[in-house]
Design an enzyme around this catalytic site. Sequence first.
Site, PDB file in Angstrom:
ATOM      1  N   HIS A 108       0.828  -1.209   0.000  1.00  0.00           N
ATOM      2  CA  HIS A 108       0.000   0.000   0.000  1.00  0.00           C
ATOM      3  C   HIS A 108       0.860   1.256   0.000  1.00  0.00           C
ATOM      4  CE1 HIS A 108      -4.234  -1.344   1.517  1.00  0.00           C
ATOM      5  NE2 HIS A 108      -3.739  -2.200   0.637  1.00  0.00           N
TER       6      HIS A 108
ATOM      7  N   GLU B  19      -6.343  -0.821  -5.955  1.00  0.00           N
ATOM      8  CA  GLU B  19      -7.359   0.014  -5.329  1.00  0.00           C
ATOM      9  C   GLU B  19      -7.019   1.481  -5.594  1.00  0.00           C
ATOM     10  OE1 GLU B  19      -5.267  -1.498  -2.760  1.00  0.00           O
ATOM     11  OE2 GLU B  19      -6.244  -3.453  -2.676  1.00  0.00           O
TER      12      GLU B  19
END
Length: 326
Positions: A37, A106
């Site tokens: 991330h 994402e």
Amino acid sequence: MEIGYKLAAESFGPAELVRQAVLAEEAGFDFVEISDHFHPWLDNQGHSPFAWTVLGSIAARTTRIGLATGVTCPTVRYHPAVIAQAAATLALLSDGRFVLGVGSGERLNEHVVGTGFPDAVSTRHDMLREALEIIRLLWRGGYRSYEGTYLRLEDARIFDLPEELPLIAVAASGPASTKLAAELGDALFATEDKPDIVRQYREAGGSGPRYAEVPMAWAPDEHAAARAALETSRWAVTGWKVMSELPNPVNFDAATTTVREEDILAKFACGNDPDRYEEVAQGFVDAGFDRLVMQNAGPDPDGFIDFYRRELDARLRRLKPDGETP
């Protein structure tokens, strides 16, 4: 059956993640998996180090345990050539212990480079297909070029390639992504205990390992565990369609204001009752998964790792799909 430990990169700094990986190896886990991330899901998680640096440090500090990304998006924030090189290097440094987990990404992490994140899921899948083709092409050795609709490669070569290439586990949640996993991946990766995911993967010709993250939160008290998971991991109950679309932690905070402790208890194994952990894990085994990743959202990682070693390891390794004789 193999059992992994999820390194929660959104909740801990890099040195702590390495320490937990060393503990996981000592406790008998087969592999560790780390999220890749740029942002955490929620601001109060407070961390998001560079996963590839952490994995390199873990490779140097361990000798047996496998390593995996869960998962990397090789299309926007990274070019697939960079991921092909990074995965090859990590495979060499870990003596072949690395599995490259990839997915379509994402918005939370990919929008940060300012080139846009596609609104259409079909476009994301097409981009991931091109990325996987580029990675596979570069892993064949030699100078390579590629001209795709979305991605390009110009006269590139990876000089340090392992003799045995890493497995590629492709994240999937529906027919299009499971087909992609079967066609261009070596393994399947999922976050939900839905039998259709494995069924569709097999029908598309997939026969590799099947990874899944199992939600749990360890603490001596069930409600203390659930409250800790509610504070930092309530995003996990929103479902993939929500998780892939929101751009920043503040949006996840707003989208999860209605999540209750009861919702956490329904989805997560919370507390210290090994029967409940076995029950939640059994759902993933029944769905067809054979690589279970323990995703602990509780407040005490050391306590959870010790609990796993004492109470869960042998239990989980005995699990068979419903109807099969242990």
